[in-house]
Scaffold this motif. Sequence first.
Motif, PDB file in Angstrom:
ATOM      1  N   GLN A 146       5.661  40.608  53.719  1.00 59.16           N
ATOM      2  CA  GLN A 146       6.641  41.120  52.772  1.00 59.16           C
ATOM      3  C   GLN A 146       6.335  40.543  51.394  1.00 59.16           C
ATOM      4  O   GLN A 146       5.990  39.380  51.269  1.00 59.16           O
ATOM      5  CB  GLN A 146       8.041  40.695  53.226  1.00 59.16           C
ATOM      6  CG  GLN A 146       9.163  41.353  52.463  1.00 59.16           C
ATOM      7  CD  GLN A 146      10.520  41.103  53.118  1.00 59.16           C
ATOM      8  OE1 GLN A 146      10.604  40.511  54.197  1.00 59.16           O
ATOM      9  NE2 GLN A 146      11.576  41.552  52.470  1.00 59.16           N
ATOM     10  N   SER A 147       6.444  41.355  50.336  1.00 68.15           N
ATOM     11  CA  SER A 147       6.212  40.864  48.990  1.00 68.15           C
ATOM     12  C   SER A 147       7.385  41.147  48.087  1.00 68.15           C
ATOM     13  O   SER A 147       8.041  42.175  48.210  1.00 68.15           O
ATOM     14  CB  SER A 147       5.003  41.450  48.324  1.00 68.15           C
ATOM     15  OG  SER A 147       4.260  42.197  48.938  1.00 68.15           O
ATOM     16  N   ALA A 148       7.646  40.184  47.184  1.00 66.86           N
ATOM     17  CA  ALA A 148       8.696  40.355  46.184  1.00 66.86           C
ATOM     18  C   ALA A 148       8.168  39.791  44.875  1.00 66.86           C
ATOM     19  O   ALA A 148       7.818  38.607  44.792  1.00 66.86           O
ATOM     20  CB  ALA A 148       9.968  39.628  46.603  1.00 66.86           C
ATOM     21  N   GLY A 149       8.071  40.636  43.860  1.00 61.85           N
ATOM     22  CA  GLY A 149       7.492  40.207  42.598  1.00 61.85           C
ATOM     23  C   GLY A 149       8.350  40.572  41.404  1.00 61.85           C
ATOM     24  O   GLY A 149       9.081  41.572  41.423  1.00 61.85           O
ATOM     25  N   ARG A 150       8.274  39.754  40.382  1.00 65.79           N
ATOM     26  CA  ARG A 150       9.010  39.982  39.139  1.00 65.79           C
ATOM     27  C   ARG A 150       8.054  39.835  37.966  1.00 65.79           C
ATOM     28  O   ARG A 150       7.346  38.831  37.853  1.00 65.79           O
ATOM     29  CB  ARG A 150      10.160  38.976  39.016  1.00 65.79           C
ATOM     30  CG  ARG A 150      10.925  39.042  37.694  1.00 65.79           C
ATOM     31  CD  ARG A 150      12.005  37.976  37.644  1.00 65.79           C
ATOM     32  NE  ARG A 150      13.097  38.301  38.551  1.00 65.79           N
ATOM     33  CZ  ARG A 150      14.174  39.000  38.198  1.00 65.79           C
ATOM     34  NH1 ARG A 150      14.294  39.454  36.952  1.00 65.79           N
ATOM     35  NH2 ARG A 150      15.127  39.247  39.075  1.00 65.79           N
ATOM     36  N   ILE A 151       8.037  40.849  37.088  1.00 70.77           N
ATOM     37  CA  ILE A 151       7.278  40.804  35.840  1.00 70.77           C
ATOM     38  C   ILE A 151       8.301  40.969  34.734  1.00 70.77           C
ATOM     39  O   ILE A 151       9.012  41.984  34.697  1.00 70.77           O
ATOM     40  CB  ILE A 151       6.248  41.943  35.760  1.00 70.77           C
ATOM     41  CG1 ILE A 151       5.378  41.983  37.019  1.00 70.77           C
ATOM     42  CG2 ILE A 151       5.361  41.798  34.517  1.00 70.77           C
ATOM     43  CD1 ILE A 151       4.574  43.264  37.155  1.00 70.77           C
ATOM     44  N   GLU A 152       8.415  39.990  33.810  1.00 67.06           N
ATOM     45  CA  GLU A 152       9.516  40.095  32.860  1.00 67.06           C
ATOM     46  C   GLU A 152       9.212  39.484  31.501  1.00 67.06           C
ATOM     47  O   GLU A 152       8.220  38.780  31.307  1.00 67.06           O
ATOM     48  CB  GLU A 152      10.778  39.467  33.441  1.00 67.06           C
ATOM     49  CG  GLU A 152      10.783  37.964  33.498  1.00 67.06           C
ATOM     50  CD  GLU A 152      12.114  37.427  34.029  1.00 67.06           C
ATOM     51  OE1 GLU A 152      13.035  38.201  34.322  1.00 67.06           O
ATOM     52  OE2 GLU A 152      12.222  36.186  34.158  1.00 67.06           O
ATOM     53  N   THR A 153      10.127  39.768  30.556  1.00 63.98           N
ATOM     54  CA  THR A 153      10.109  39.162  29.237  1.00 63.98           C
ATOM     55  C   THR A 153      11.532  39.210  28.688  1.00 63.98           C
ATOM     56  O   THR A 153      12.419  39.837  29.289  1.00 63.98           O
ATOM     57  CB  THR A 153       9.113  39.874  28.307  1.00 63.98           C
ATOM     58  OG1 THR A 153       8.944  39.104  27.106  1.00 63.98           O
ATOM     59  CG2 THR A 153       9.578  41.281  27.953  1.00 63.98           C
ATOM     60  N   TYR A 154      11.758  38.546  27.566  1.00 66.31           N
ATOM     61  CA  TYR A 154      13.089  38.455  26.969  1.00 66.31           C
ATOM     62  C   TYR A 154      13.031  38.816  25.496  1.00 66.31           C
ATOM     63  O   TYR A 154      12.065  38.483  24.803  1.00 66.31           O
ATOM     64  CB  TYR A 154      13.637  37.030  27.090  1.00 66.31           C
ATOM     65  CG  TYR A 154      13.629  36.460  28.485  1.00 66.31           C
ATOM     66  CD1 TYR A 154      14.742  36.564  29.305  1.00 66.31           C
ATOM     67  CD2 TYR A 154      12.500  35.800  28.974  1.00 66.31           C
ATOM     68  CE1 TYR A 154      14.741  36.016  30.584  1.00 66.31           C
ATOM     69  CE2 TYR A 154      12.490  35.261  30.247  1.00 66.31           C
ATOM     70  CZ  TYR A 154      13.612  35.369  31.046  1.00 66.31           C
ATOM     71  OH  TYR A 154      13.602  34.837  32.305  1.00 66.31           O
ATOM     72  N   VAL A 155      14.090  39.449  25.002  1.00 67.71           N
ATOM     73  CA  VAL A 155      14.197  39.791  23.585  1.00 67.71           C
ATOM     74  C   VAL A 155      15.620  39.487  23.131  1.00 67.71           C
ATOM     75  O   VAL A 155      16.589  39.841  23.811  1.00 67.71           O
ATOM     76  CB  VAL A 155      13.881  41.280  23.327  1.00 67.71           C
ATOM     77  CG1 VAL A 155      14.027  41.615  21.846  1.00 67.71           C
ATOM     78  CG2 VAL A 155      12.474  41.622  23.814  1.00 67.71           C
ATOM     79  N   THR A 156      15.758  38.818  21.972  1.00 65.58           N
ATOM     80  CA  THR A 156      17.072  38.437  21.470  1.00 65.58           C
ATOM     81  C   THR A 156      17.359  39.076  20.117  1.00 65.58           C
ATOM     82  O   THR A 156      16.505  39.067  19.223  1.00 65.58           O
ATOM     83  CB  THR A 156      17.184  36.900  21.346  1.00 65.58           C
ATOM     84  OG1 THR A 156      17.162  36.319  22.655  1.00 65.58           O
ATOM     85  CG2 THR A 156      18.468  36.494  20.653  1.00 65.58           C
ATOM     86  N   VAL A 157      18.564  39.607  19.976  1.00 69.95           N
ATOM     87  CA  VAL A 157      19.056  40.143  18.714  1.00 69.95           C
ATOM     88  C   VAL A 157      20.112  39.181  18.182  1.00 69.95           C
ATOM     89  O   VAL A 157      21.132  38.934  18.851  1.00 69.95           O
ATOM     90  CB  VAL A 157      19.677  41.542  18.899  1.00 69.95           C
ATOM     91  CG1 VAL A 157      20.216  42.065  17.564  1.00 69.95           C
ATOM     92  CG2 VAL A 157      18.657  42.507  19.482  1.00 69.95           C
ATOM     93  N   GLY A 158      19.868  38.610  16.999  1.00 70.22           N
ATOM     94  CA  GLY A 158      20.834  37.677  16.431  1.00 70.22           C
ATOM     95  C   GLY A 158      20.921  36.387  17.224  1.00 70.22           C
ATOM     96  O   GLY A 158      19.911  35.790  17.585  1.00 70.22           O
ATOM     97  N   LYS A 159      22.149  35.967  17.540  1.00 67.38           N
ATOM     98  CA  LYS A 159      22.362  34.717  18.261  1.00 67.38           C
ATOM     99  C   LYS A 159      21.995  34.860  19.731  1.00 67.38           C
ATOM    100  O   LYS A 159      22.453  35.786  20.404  1.00 67.38           O
ATOM    101  CB  LYS A 159      23.829  34.300  18.130  1.00 67.38           C
ATOM    102  CG  LYS A 159      24.137  32.944  18.758  1.00 67.38           C
ATOM    103  CD  LYS A 159      25.599  32.593  18.578  1.00 67.38           C
ATOM    104  CE  LYS A 159      25.926  31.238  19.222  1.00 67.38           C
ATOM    105  NZ  LYS A 159      27.362  30.866  19.042  1.00 67.38           N
ATOM    106  N   PRO A 160      21.158  33.946  20.276  1.00 62.62           N
ATOM    107  CA  PRO A 160      20.790  34.018  21.698  1.00 62.62           C
ATOM    108  C   PRO A 160      22.002  33.870  22.612  1.00 62.62           C
ATOM    109  O   PRO A 160      22.973  33.194  22.270  1.00 62.62           O
ATOM    110  CB  PRO A 160      19.832  32.830  21.874  1.00 62.62           C
ATOM    111  CG  PRO A 160      19.349  32.516  20.502  1.00 62.62           C
ATOM    112  CD  PRO A 160      20.488  32.835  19.581  1.00 62.62           C
ATOM    113  N   SER A 161      21.929  34.510  23.758  1.00 62.50           N
ATOM    114  CA  SER A 161      22.977  34.368  24.774  1.00 62.50           C
ATOM    115  C   SER A 161      22.357  33.854  26.063  1.00 62.50           C
ATOM    116  O   SER A 161      21.134  33.889  26.241  1.00 62.50           O
ATOM    117  CB  SER A 161      23.682  35.709  25.012  1.00 62.50           C
ATOM    118  OG  SER A 161      22.761  36.707  25.407  1.00 62.50           O
ATOM    119  N   ALA A 162      23.200  33.385  26.964  1.00 63.61           N
ATOM    120  CA  ALA A 162      22.714  32.822  28.228  1.00 63.61           C
ATOM    121  C   ALA A 162      22.028  33.896  29.065  1.00 63.61           C
ATOM    122  O   ALA A 162      22.424  35.064  29.057  1.00 63.61           O
ATOM    123  CB  ALA A 162      23.869  32.212  29.003  1.00 63.61           C
ATOM    124  N   VAL A 163      20.988  33.482  29.784  1.00 64.62           N
ATOM    125  CA  VAL A 163      20.274  34.380  30.695  1.00 64.62           C
ATOM    126  C   VAL A 163      20.749  34.085  32.107  1.00 64.62           C
ATOM    127  O   VAL A 163      20.579  32.974  32.614  1.00 64.62           O
ATOM    128  CB  VAL A 163      18.753  34.181  30.587  1.00 64.62           C
ATOM    129  CG1 VAL A 163      18.031  35.082  31.582  1.00 64.62           C
ATOM    130  CG2 VAL A 163      18.273  34.452  29.168  1.00 64.62           C
TER     131      VAL A 163
END
Length: 270
Positions: A146-163
């Motif tokens: 079984q495989s489980a994969g995540r490919i990701e990135t983050y982008v912030t507008v103005g003040k950062p918020s919690a992820v």
Amino acid sequence: MHFKTPSRLAAACLVALCGAFTSAQAHNVWLLPSTTVLSKAEWITVDAAVSNDLFFFNHFPLGLENLTVTAPDGSAVAPENAHKGKLRSVFDLNLTQTGTYRLAVLNNGLFATYKDKAGQPRRWRGTAEKFAAEVPADAQDLKVTQSAGRIETYVTVGKPSAVKSSGKGLELVPVTHPNDLVKGDKATFAFHIDGKPAAGLEVVLVAGATRYRDKQDEIKATTDAKGEFSVTWPQAGMYWVDADAKDDKVSLPQAKERRLSYVGTLEVLP
């Protein structure tokens, strides 16, 4: 240019689930936003590819079928102008909320090898829903992963918020905000598996533009008991983050092993 074997293995699993083929294990997967920090609401464009060199589209497009974009308030954002070309996929996002957006391609599936009634070796890839219908019940020498994969990135507008983490699979859990990274500063992150700290995990970070240097200049770290690791950024630019793990926490009875993979893109500013 090749990365460490676990990375190539993770890429092979992810790319197979995204529809690519051939020598996927020799390549790397990634999402690359046109920018990761915005002062106000704006559009961005994101490239998605499988490549030989980091952040250069020179091999195959990454499939976007399992793309999710989560807004700061937790709502889903629909990508616009999505297109799959010969070397890359691309999509636009209209970012209207203040805070941090999480962009991720999530892949879950199964890989099986077995022998049919005639004793011929067979391979199968697919979902748990299709397994019973497509893999013979009397398959010999059946091995299922079984495989489980995540490919990701983050982008912030103005003040950062919690992820917020999902608590599923292998995830990067920011201690330092992923859009507050500066050359020369120390940043700390954690890796969790199914919401729990992943200790002893090897993490590899590589700055982009590998096409233009002779060495990969990998930064390696190992997570501690809290699943945390730290890195001091040697230079500004886009960084590729990779981690892989495996365990026996499978959801299909026939599977004996679960392979988990994570690939992220982080931008470090001057």
